[in-house]
Design a protein around this motif. Structure first.
Motif, mmCIF file in Angstrom:
data_model
loop_
_atom_site.group_PDB
_atom_site.id
_atom_site.type_symbol
_atom_site.label_atom_id
_atom_site.label_comp_id
_atom_site.label_asym_id
_atom_site.label_seq_id
_atom_site.Cartn_x
_atom_site.Cartn_y
_atom_site.Cartn_z
ATOM 1 N N LYS A 11 0.928 -1.195 0.066
ATOM 2 C CA LYS A 11 -0.182 0.069 0.067
ATOM 3 C C LYS A 11 0.841 1.210 0.111
ATOM 4 N N PHE A 12 1.948 1.151 0.647
ATOM 5 C CA PHE A 12 2.661 2.278 1.020
ATOM 6 C C PHE A 12 3.460 2.714 -0.539
ATOM 7 N N LEU A 13 3.892 1.622 -1.166
ATOM 8 C CA LEU A 13 4.438 1.929 -2.515
ATOM 9 C C LEU A 13 3.609 2.336 -3.513
ATOM 10 N N ILE A 14 2.147 1.826 -3.397
ATOM 11 C CA ILE A 14 1.232 2.140 -4.479
ATOM 12 C C ILE A 14 0.866 3.668 -4.413
ATOM 13 N N VAL A 15 0.743 4.024 -2.959
ATOM 14 C CA VAL A 15 0.212 5.426 -2.784
ATOM 15 C C VAL A 15 1.454 6.264 -2.918
ATOM 16 N N GLY A 16 2.755 5.942 -2.491
ATOM 17 C CA GLY A 16 3.760 6.698 -2.684
ATOM 18 C C GLY A 16 4.534 6.796 -4.069
ATOM 19 N N SER A 17 3.918 6.186 -4.952
ATOM 20 C CA SER A 17 4.552 6.209 -6.152
ATOM 21 C C SER A 17 3.893 7.155 -7.126
ATOM 22 N N GLY A 18 3.009 7.951 -6.486
ATOM 23 C CA GLY A 18 2.257 8.889 -7.466
ATOM 24 C C GLY A 18 3.066 10.076 -7.261
ATOM 25 N N LEU A 19 2.622 10.910 -8.738
ATOM 26 C CA LEU A 19 3.599 12.031 -8.993
ATOM 27 C C LEU A 19 3.302 13.209 -7.888
ATOM 28 N N ASN A 20 2.068 13.627 -7.714
ATOM 29 C CA ASN A 20 1.359 14.639 -6.974
ATOM 30 C C ASN A 20 0.286 14.192 -6.144
ATOM 31 N N LEU A 21 0.765 13.863 -5.096
ATOM 32 C CA LEU A 21 -0.111 13.486 -4.127
ATOM 33 C C LEU A 21 -1.072 14.572 -3.534
ATOM 34 N N HIS A 23 -4.092 15.995 -0.795
ATOM 35 C CA HIS A 23 -4.210 15.829 0.651
ATOM 36 C C HIS A 23 -4.566 14.473 1.305
ATOM 37 N N GLU A 24 -5.403 14.044 0.652
ATOM 38 C CA GLU A 24 -5.664 12.736 1.139
ATOM 39 C C GLU A 24 -4.712 11.653 1.082
ATOM 40 N N GLU A 25 -4.153 11.537 -0.159
ATOM 41 C CA GLU A 25 -3.255 10.534 -0.401
ATOM 42 C C GLU A 25 -1.873 10.993 0.368
ATOM 43 N N GLN A 26 -1.935 12.029 0.713
ATOM 44 C CA GLN A 26 -0.387 12.513 1.484
ATOM 45 C C GLN A 26 -0.578 11.988 3.067
ATOM 46 N N MET A 27 -1.721 11.989 3.346
ATOM 47 C CA MET A 27 -2.400 11.625 4.780
ATOM 48 C C MET A 27 -2.293 10.127 4.832
ATOM 49 N N GLU A 28 -2.645 9.547 3.783
ATOM 50 C CA GLU A 28 -2.489 8.033 3.760
ATOM 51 C C GLU A 28 -0.939 7.477 3.793
ATOM 52 N N PHE A 29 -0.489 8.035 2.862
ATOM 53 C CA PHE A 29 1.196 7.659 2.853
ATOM 54 C C PHE A 29 1.692 8.038 4.151
ATOM 55 N N ASP A 30 1.504 9.092 4.841
ATOM 56 C CA ASP A 30 2.152 9.330 6.152
ATOM 57 C C ASP A 30 1.444 8.158 7.022
ATOM 58 N N ARG A 31 0.461 7.869 7.138
ATOM 59 C CA ARG A 31 -0.452 6.911 8.172
ATOM 60 C C ARG A 31 0.558 5.541 7.841
ATOM 61 N N LEU A 32 0.710 5.266 6.442
ATOM 62 C CA LEU A 32 1.268 3.873 6.014
ATOM 63 C C LEU A 32 2.680 3.944 6.578
ATOM 64 N N ALA A 33 3.377 5.039 6.457
ATOM 65 C CA ALA A 33 4.926 5.124 6.858
ATOM 66 C C ALA A 33 4.999 4.683 8.165
ATOM 67 N N GLY A 34 4.235 4.897 8.984
ATOM 68 C CA GLY A 34 4.271 4.676 10.448
ATOM 69 C C GLY A 34 3.897 3.084 10.658
ATOM 70 N N ARG A 35 3.364 2.298 9.679
ATOM 71 C CA ARG A 35 2.975 1.067 9.945
ATOM 72 C C ARG A 35 3.986 0.173 9.054
ATOM 73 N N VAL A 36 4.957 0.773 8.371
ATOM 74 C CA VAL A 36 5.924 -0.141 7.554
ATOM 75 C C VAL A 36 6.631 -0.909 8.321
ATOM 76 N N ASN A 37 6.722 -2.311 8.494
ATOM 77 C CA ASN A 37 7.683 -3.001 9.329
ATOM 78 C C ASN A 37 9.009 -3.211 8.614
ATOM 79 N N ASN A 38 8.855 -3.422 7.204
ATOM 80 C CA ASN A 38 9.936 -4.053 6.653
ATOM 81 C C ASN A 38 10.397 -2.888 5.378
ATOM 82 N N TRP A 39 11.351 -2.159 5.828
ATOM 83 C CA TRP A 39 11.838 -1.100 4.724
ATOM 84 C C TRP A 39 12.609 -1.729 3.742
#
Length: 127
Positions: A11-21, A23-39
């Motif tokens: 999910k983090f990769l899908i959202v984060g691969s966008g060119l211009n996130l 506000h909603e996508e940026q919030m989702e990206f930030d939320r997912l970053a906090g949940r990533v277990n395996n960088w």
């Protein structure tokens, strides 16, 4: 919102691969970053799908970058810079070739490649 069945890293990769996130996508990206277990998975999959620079650029705009291990940020930054340097060289070479062709009366139509980096992505370090 993306399905819960694909995992946080994907999910983090899908959202984060966008060119211009937005506000909603940026919030989702930030939320997912906090949940990533395996960088390491993030790095490997971002490499596989050619979105490392996208992830890096989106992390730069994000407060969630503080949640990312420094080694991961450094790797993403290094790859972004390598891409930027390579594309800048390609663009300069292409510019010289076009100039020489134009001097000979040959019209040039650019279809893809470095042109996309310059026009579509507006960042020579993205692709």
């Amino acid at each position: 919102m993306i399905s819960d069945t694909i995992g946080v890293e994907n999910k983090f990769l899908i959202v984060g691969s966008g060119l211009n996130l937005n506000h909603e996508e940026q919030m989702e990206f930030d939320r997912l970053a906090g949940r990533v277990n395996n960088w390491d998975v993030i790095l490997k999959q971002a490499e596989k799908h050619h979105v490392k620079s996208n992830i890096y650029k989106n992390l730069l705009k994000s407060e969630s970058r503080a949640l990312v291990p420094v080694a991961v940020l450094d790797k993403l930054k290094g790859d972004y810079i390598k891409t930027l340097i390579a594309n800048t060289k390609k663009y300069a070479d292409l510019k010289n070739i076009i100039q020489k062709l134009n001097e000979k009366g040959v019209d040039v139509i650019l279809l893809k490649g470095v042109l996309l980096s310059h026009v579509l992505y507006r960042d020579m370090g993205i692709r």
